[in-house]
Design a protein around this motif. Structure first.
Motif, PDB file in Angstrom:
ATOM      1  N   GLY A 243       0.825  -1.214   0.000  1.00 12.07           N
ATOM      2  CA  GLY A 243       0.000   0.000   0.000  1.00 12.07           C
ATOM      3  C   GLY A 243       0.858   1.262   0.000  1.00 12.07           C
ATOM      4  N   ARG A 304     -10.351   8.939  -3.242  1.00 10.33           N
ATOM      5  CA  ARG A 304     -10.002   9.142  -1.832  1.00 10.33           C
ATOM      6  C   ARG A 304      -8.579   9.663  -1.762  1.00 10.33           C
ATOM      7  N   ASP A 307      -2.785   6.798   0.907  1.00 14.06           N
ATOM      8  CA  ASP A 307      -2.202   6.459   2.200  1.00 14.06           C
ATOM      9  C   ASP A 307      -0.878   5.760   1.896  1.00 14.06           C
TER      10      ASP A 307
END
Ligand code: AMP
Ligand code: GLY
Length: 438
Positions: A243, A304, A307
């Motif tokens: 991620g 969004r 992250d």
């Protein structure tokens, strides 16, 4: 309007939001909590479900955030004035629509706009319609036609499940056999469930990747500072895709001319397309790009904040991010370029060793005082019944720092790494020193 509603209405008009609810449990949401706690517009911050670090700072509530009505129930019970939705799943499920239906102002795209992340086919068709540069593609809803098409190709394909697949739905096969296997497992064996009922097969784009964050407010948009993420698990940008193992802002390698070209060739036509298609987009648009020899091309849209990009972007803003989010939620005018601080910020992600494959959970985390200008952001952490904070995810914490320049910010972040410890602690030691991959 009764007196209470009238007061709430007046406060909302004055952009004073007493109680803000943050939805999510990652590092991104912890950074949003910290931004809200710093904002003069906010009195109280609550979160759901939150994590071990958020719990130390604000009240956290258990709620099934994938279900919009659960969020609405909590928001009404807690008299929330403003909600911020972090992750893509509640956005795609219609959390914003559900909250706005009961009069709660919310930052994040509505269900219709969230299709830009929830459906790769929807995005590809939009890009094609508005001639926004991206890879040529075909869509398929049965494996036989997809495999016939693959056999006809004379260039390497990229195969994508159209729906949400937790970042795992993109394949770059090295042989026709591997490509066929991918199609069978996604479409016939349904490894991603219904998210793989339809697929996109697109051409491979060669180049360097980068990404841009934009806060969209209906017909207006605000460019956030540039940033660079490091997605591979290992030093030297090697190993598996994660991620994100670290990031810094501003990016070292986006000259003003390239930034402007991306705004004019990609961002502005996208916003104009939203307006023409009556897509009332109010939230973050995160554009993944490939810088090819033919120019910048869109790889994907996310609906969004990234992250760990959020953790480095928010500290760089010279304007209150909460003010910007409120304005976007209302569709009010925002500055096209958000004023930015002069220095730089960086994050080093502390993972659990083994991530992104299997990794241990439940290690007790010890946290000491951090050096000045360094903050610990929690991601995969949990507070147990004894009040101890333990590891509970692959990306456990992020050490963020602000400095006069990129090198100083990175140096400070690494100095902060020693302030926390747990048995499975693992991190890259070269964030910001190598180019970074996506
Ligand atoms: P996505 O989820 O669509 O961003 O894809 C994940 C990753 O796959 C991207 O960050 C790229 O590294 C790679 N990728 C996706 N589409 C392409 C493409 N058409 N050409 C080359 N690489 C791609
Ligand atoms: N850091 C990449 C993402 O949030 O998708």
């Amino acid at each position: 309007m009764d007196v209470r509603s009238e007061i709430i209405y007046m406060l909302k008009m004055a952009n004073i939001f007493k109680k803000v609810l943050i939805i999510g449990s990652g590092g991104r949401e912890h950074a949003l909590v910290k931004a809200c706690l710093k904002s003069p517009l906010v009195e109280t911050v609550i979160a759901a479900p939150g994590n071990g670090g958020m719990k130390k700072e604000v009240e956290c509530f258990d709620a099934k955030i994938e279900e919009p009505q659960e969020i609405v129930k909590l928001a009404i019970e807690q008299s929330v004035d403003f909600a911020i939705i972090g992750p893509e799943i509640p956005l795609c499920e219609g959390a914003v629509d559900a909250l706005e239906a009961v009069g709660i102002l919310t930052y994040g795209p509505n269900k219709s706009a969230a299709r830009f992340e929830g459906s790769k086919i929807f995005t590809k068709e939009f890009l094609k319609k508005y001639k926004i540069p991206s890879a040529a593609f075909e869509k398929f809803s049965d494996s036989t036609s997809a495999i016939d098409y693959l056999r006809s190709l004379d260039h390497p394909p990229v195969i994508k499940a159209s729906g949400l697949a937790a970042g795992k739905g993109v394949f770059i096969p090295e042989s026709i056999q591997e490509a066929i296997e991918v199609v069978r497992s996604v479409m016939d064996e349904k490894i991603f469930g219904d998210s793989g009922s339809e697929i996109v097969i697109e051409e491979f784009m060669d180049g360097e990747e980068t990404s841009f964050h934009i806060m969209v407010s209906g017909e207006y948009f605000a460019m956030l500072p540039t940033s660079r993420d490091h997605k591979r698990a290992g030093n030297g940008d090697t190993g598996l895709n994660t991620g994100g193992m670290g990031a810094y802002s501003p990016a070292r390698d986006i000259p003003k001319s390239l930034f402007n070209r991306i705004v004019e060739e990609i961002v502005r036509p996208t916003i104009q397309g939203f307006i023409r298609d009556h897509i009332n987009y109010r939230g973050t648009l995160y554009i993944g790009l490939m810088l090819t020899t033919e120019g910048p091309k869109v790889v994907e849209f996310n609906v969004r904040f990234g992250d760990p990009e959020t953790q480095v972007l928010l500290p760089m803003l010279a304007q209150d991010p909460v003010d910007l989010m409120i304005k976007c939620a209302k569709g009010q005018k925002v500055p096209e370029i958000i004023p930015q601080k002069s220095g730089a910020s960086a994050i080093v992600v502390l993972a659990a060793s083994g991530y992104p494959n299997t990794y241990p959970k439940g290690d007790i985390i010890s946290e000491n005082k951090t050096p000045d200008g360094v903050e610990i952001i929690h991601a995969g952490t949990l507070m147990n019944k004894e009040g101890q904070v333990i590891t509970n995810g692959g990306r456990v914490l992020g050490v963020t720092a602000y400095g006069e320049n990129i090198d100083q910010a990175i140096k400070k972040a690494y100095q902060g790494v020693d302030a926390v410890d747990y048995a499975s602690k693992y991190y890259r030691t070269d964030i910001g020193q190598v180019r970074g991959t996506f």
